[in-house]
Design a protein around this motif. Structure first.
Motif: not given
Length: 272
Positions: A117, A146, A196
């Motif tokens: 992430n 991400m 996202s």
């Protein structure tokens, strides 16, 4: 093994997401497990994680039996990660440092996957670094990353769409790129202002006779003035207009109408 809820760990260590470091924490264990499953069976695979924070995604990767090397520059998160390392003996190595300054090749003897992430403020720079360079195939087996939804859409974009540009060509000319999953802003603490998404990239065969640097120069020129026709945007690149003529590509077209393969053919012509 049973771990305390992530919210409890964060409260115990007095952690909060740092805007300066581009942090947003994910608490949903099921969502994190789904993200960790995107690259496939992770058992005994080496994984590089960037910016694990308090370790939400790290937990999911460890539960999937991956061997994780995590790079974290926020010292506040290190005690929580140390607890995870104790809970999963031999599976987690934590490196305090800046991922922009650490070459992954120095951390692994063999192939590895990158799952992260990514912090918003350095995500694109790290991504383009992993995809650049003449050496191919890369040491990494896959990237599961991400990004803000807008960036993810640019990576997976198709020609003729508003999102299509240099990032799409870079991600697709010698890799397969797909938007694997969208993640709603409400899943994060604190919720970011935008949605996202997770992209999944796997290396493919590199086209023959093409310099990666030349392709970067071609796309830089073409998309640097994307509203202009190719005859205008590429005129500063020596031999580019002649290459268009040789390849039968109409110089009145605009960059966003060219396929990845057409960009590769232009770069090949200029690389010879």
């Amino acid at each position: 093994m049973t771990l305390p809820p992530l919210r409890e760990v964060i409260a115990r260590h007095g952690l909060s997401a740092s805007r300066a470091l581009g942090q947003n924490f994910l608490f949903d264990e099921q969502l994190l497990d789904r993200i960790a499953a995107i690259p496939g069976d992770m058992e005994d695979r080496d994984v590089l994680e960037i910016g694990p924070g308090p370790g939400g995604l790290t937990r999911a990767l460890l539960r999937a039996r991956a061997k994780v090397t995590a790079i974290e520059m926020d010292r506040r998160c290190l005690p929580a990660l140390a607890e995870l390392a104790e809970a999963f003996p031999g599976q987690l190595t934590v490196i305090e440092g800046d991922a922009m300054k650490i070459a992954p090749a120095t951390l692994f003897a063999g192939p590895y996957d990158i799952v992260a992430n990514l912090p918003y403020n350095v995500g694109t720079a790290l991504f383009t670094g992993w995809l650049s360079g003449e050496a191919w195939p890369p040491q990494w087996r896959s990237l599961t990353l991400m990004f803000q939804l807008e960036v993810a859409e640019r990576i997976a974009a198709r020609p003729g769409t508003g999102a299509y540009g240099r990032l799409a060509v870079l991600a697709q000319w010698r890799s397969a790129a797909k938007l694997a999953m969208k993640v709603h802003r409400s899943a994060f603490t604190p919720p970011p202002k935008v949605m996202s998404a997770i992209v999944h990239i796997t290396p493919q065969a590199m086209p023959q006779g093409v310099s990666a640097r030349m392709l970067e120069r071609v796309t830089e020129a073409a998309f640097g003035q994307r509203r202009k026709m190719l005859r205008q945007s590429l005129k500063g690149l020596l031999g580019a207009l002649e290459a268009l003529e040789t390849l039968g590509i109409d110089p009145q077209r605009r960059a966003e109408t060219l396929s990845v393969e057409e960009f590769v053919s232009i770069a090949r012509e200029l690389s010879s």
